[in-house]
Design a protein around this motif. Structure first.
Motif, PDB file in Angstrom:
ATOM      1  N   VAL A 199       0.854  -1.185   0.000  1.00 30.30           N
ATOM      2  CA  VAL A 199       0.000   0.000   0.000  1.00 30.30           C
ATOM      3  C   VAL A 199       0.890   1.234   0.000  1.00 30.30           C
ATOM      4  O   VAL A 199       1.883   1.288   0.702  1.00 30.30           O
ATOM      5  CB  VAL A 199      -0.978  -0.006   1.202  1.00 30.30           C
ATOM      6  N   ASP A 200       0.529   2.196  -0.847  1.00 31.76           N
ATOM      7  CA  ASP A 200       1.203   3.493  -0.878  1.00 31.76           C
ATOM      8  C   ASP A 200       0.337   4.487  -0.115  1.00 31.76           C
ATOM      9  O   ASP A 200      -0.873   4.577  -0.349  1.00 31.76           O
ATOM     10  CB  ASP A 200       1.384   3.984  -2.313  1.00 31.76           C
ATOM     11  N   LEU A 201       0.971   5.213   0.808  1.00 27.34           N
ATOM     12  CA  LEU A 201       0.287   6.197   1.645  1.00 27.34           C
ATOM     13  C   LEU A 201       1.033   7.515   1.614  1.00 27.34           C
ATOM     14  O   LEU A 201       2.249   7.539   1.448  1.00 27.34           O
ATOM     15  CB  LEU A 201       0.272   5.740   3.114  1.00 27.34           C
ATOM     16  N   ASP A 202       0.293   8.592   1.844  1.00 25.66           N
ATOM     17  CA  ASP A 202       0.928   9.887   2.032  1.00 25.66           C
ATOM     18  C   ASP A 202       1.683   9.891   3.355  1.00 25.66           C
ATOM     19  O   ASP A 202       1.333   9.171   4.292  1.00 25.66           O
ATOM     20  CB  ASP A 202      -0.128  11.000   2.070  1.00 25.66           C
ATOM     21  N   ARG A 203       2.718  10.718   3.421  1.00 27.96           N
ATOM     22  CA  ARG A 203       3.440  10.942   4.677  1.00 27.96           C
ATOM     23  C   ARG A 203       2.525  11.679   5.653  1.00 27.96           C
ATOM     24  O   ARG A 203       1.520  12.261   5.277  1.00 27.96           O
ATOM     25  CB  ARG A 203       4.677  11.806   4.426  1.00 27.96           C
ATOM     26  N   GLY A 204       2.886  11.649   6.922  1.00 28.02           N
ATOM     27  CA  GLY A 204       2.133  12.394   7.921  1.00 28.02           C
ATOM     28  C   GLY A 204       1.070  11.533   8.566  1.00 28.02           C
ATOM     29  O   GLY A 204       1.311  10.370   8.906  1.00 28.02           O
ATOM     30  N   GLU A 205      -0.107  12.111   8.738  1.00 28.51           N
ATOM     31  CA  GLU A 205      -1.180  11.426   9.463  1.00 28.51           C
ATOM     32  C   GLU A 205      -1.521  10.051   8.898  1.00 28.51           C
ATOM     33  O   GLU A 205      -1.673   9.103   9.675  1.00 28.51           O
ATOM     34  CB  GLU A 205      -2.433  12.300   9.520  1.00 28.51           C
ATOM     35  N   PRO A 206      -1.636   9.860   7.579  1.00 28.62           N
ATOM     36  CA  PRO A 206      -1.942   8.510   7.083  1.00 28.62           C
ATOM     37  C   PRO A 206      -0.902   7.481   7.537  1.00 28.62           C
ATOM     38  O   PRO A 206      -1.257   6.404   8.024  1.00 28.62           O
ATOM     39  CB  PRO A 206      -1.944   8.671   5.568  1.00 28.62           C
ATOM     40  N   GLU A 207       0.360   7.823   7.395  1.00 26.48           N
ATOM     41  CA  GLU A 207       1.437   6.934   7.815  1.00 26.48           C
ATOM     42  C   GLU A 207       1.367   6.688   9.327  1.00 26.48           C
ATOM     43  O   GLU A 207       1.506   5.555   9.800  1.00 26.48           O
ATOM     44  CB  GLU A 207       2.761   7.604   7.442  1.00 26.48           C
ATOM     45  N   GLU A 208       1.111   7.738  10.092  1.00 27.72           N
ATOM     46  CA  GLU A 208       1.086   7.646  11.553  1.00 27.72           C
ATOM     47  C   GLU A 208      -0.129   6.887  12.078  1.00 27.72           C
ATOM     48  O   GLU A 208      -0.095   6.358  13.188  1.00 27.72           O
ATOM     49  CB  GLU A 208       1.120   9.050  12.165  1.00 27.72           C
ATOM     50  N   MET A 209      -1.197   6.825  11.306  1.00 34.49           N
ATOM     51  CA  MET A 209      -2.408   6.112  11.732  1.00 34.49           C
ATOM     52  C   MET A 209      -2.422   4.663  11.254  1.00 34.49           C
ATOM     53  O   MET A 209      -2.788   3.763  12.007  1.00 34.49           O
ATOM     54  CB  MET A 209      -3.657   6.834  11.199  1.00 34.49           C
ATOM     55  N   VAL A 210      -2.037   4.442  10.014  1.00 33.99           N
ATOM     56  CA  VAL A 210      -2.173   3.106   9.420  1.00 33.99           C
ATOM     57  C   VAL A 210      -1.158   2.115   9.997  1.00 33.99           C
ATOM     58  O   VAL A 210      -1.529   1.002  10.374  1.00 33.99           O
ATOM     59  CB  VAL A 210      -2.065   3.179   7.880  1.00 33.99           C
ATOM     60  N   ILE A 211       0.099   2.507  10.092  1.00 35.15           N
ATOM     61  CA  ILE A 211       1.128   1.561  10.551  1.00 35.15           C
ATOM     62  C   ILE A 211       0.822   1.034  11.954  1.00 35.15           C
ATOM     63  O   ILE A 211       0.721  -0.185  12.153  1.00 35.15           O
ATOM     64  CB  ILE A 211       2.537   2.170  10.460  1.00 35.15           C
ATOM     65  N   PRO A 212       0.626   1.901  12.961  1.00 33.89           N
ATOM     66  CA  PRO A 212       0.343   1.354  14.288  1.00 33.89           C
ATOM     67  C   PRO A 212      -1.011   0.651  14.371  1.00 33.89           C
ATOM     68  O   PRO A 212      -1.162  -0.338  15.089  1.00 33.89           O
ATOM     69  CB  PRO A 212       0.384   2.562  15.215  1.00 33.89           C
ATOM     70  N   GLY A 213      -1.994   1.147  13.613  1.00 37.10           N
ATOM     71  CA  GLY A 213      -3.314   0.517  13.642  1.00 37.10           C
ATOM     72  C   GLY A 213      -3.283  -0.915  13.132  1.00 37.10           C
ATOM     73  O   GLY A 213      -3.858  -1.823  13.743  1.00 37.10           O
TER      74      GLY A 213
END
Length: 80
Positions: free
Chosen positions: A39-53
């Motif tokens: 999955v490709d994600l934008d930096r910032g909030e998407p990265e910070e929410m998806v990885i730990p979730g």
């Protein structure tokens, strides 16, 4: 995990939170434990929410590529 072939691919760049996390979860629900997707994600909030979730839900997540504005994750379905 880096060299494992992916069974699915999602490009969620430009997708706002929490929709990107929900789309990842829906993709994982359709997968068997041990299957991979990228999955490709934008930096910032998407990265910070998806990885730990996804990690909290029992999936393996690794950043396999990155640029200034986005990251590519390799996710292994943990069956969680």
């Amino acid at each position: 995990m880096r060299d494992a072939p992916s069974d699915h691919y999602l490009d969620l760049r430009g997708t706002p939170c929490p929709i990107n996390f929900i789309r990842c979860r829906l993709a994982l629900e359709a997968m068997a434990p041990g299957q991979h997707f990228q999955v490709d994600l934008d930096r910032g909030e998407p990265e910070e929410m998806v990885i730990p979730g996804l990690t909290r839900e029992g999936h393996q997540v690794e950043v396999i590529d990155q640029a200034k504005d986005w990251v590519r994750l390799q996710v292994v379905c943990g069956g969680g």
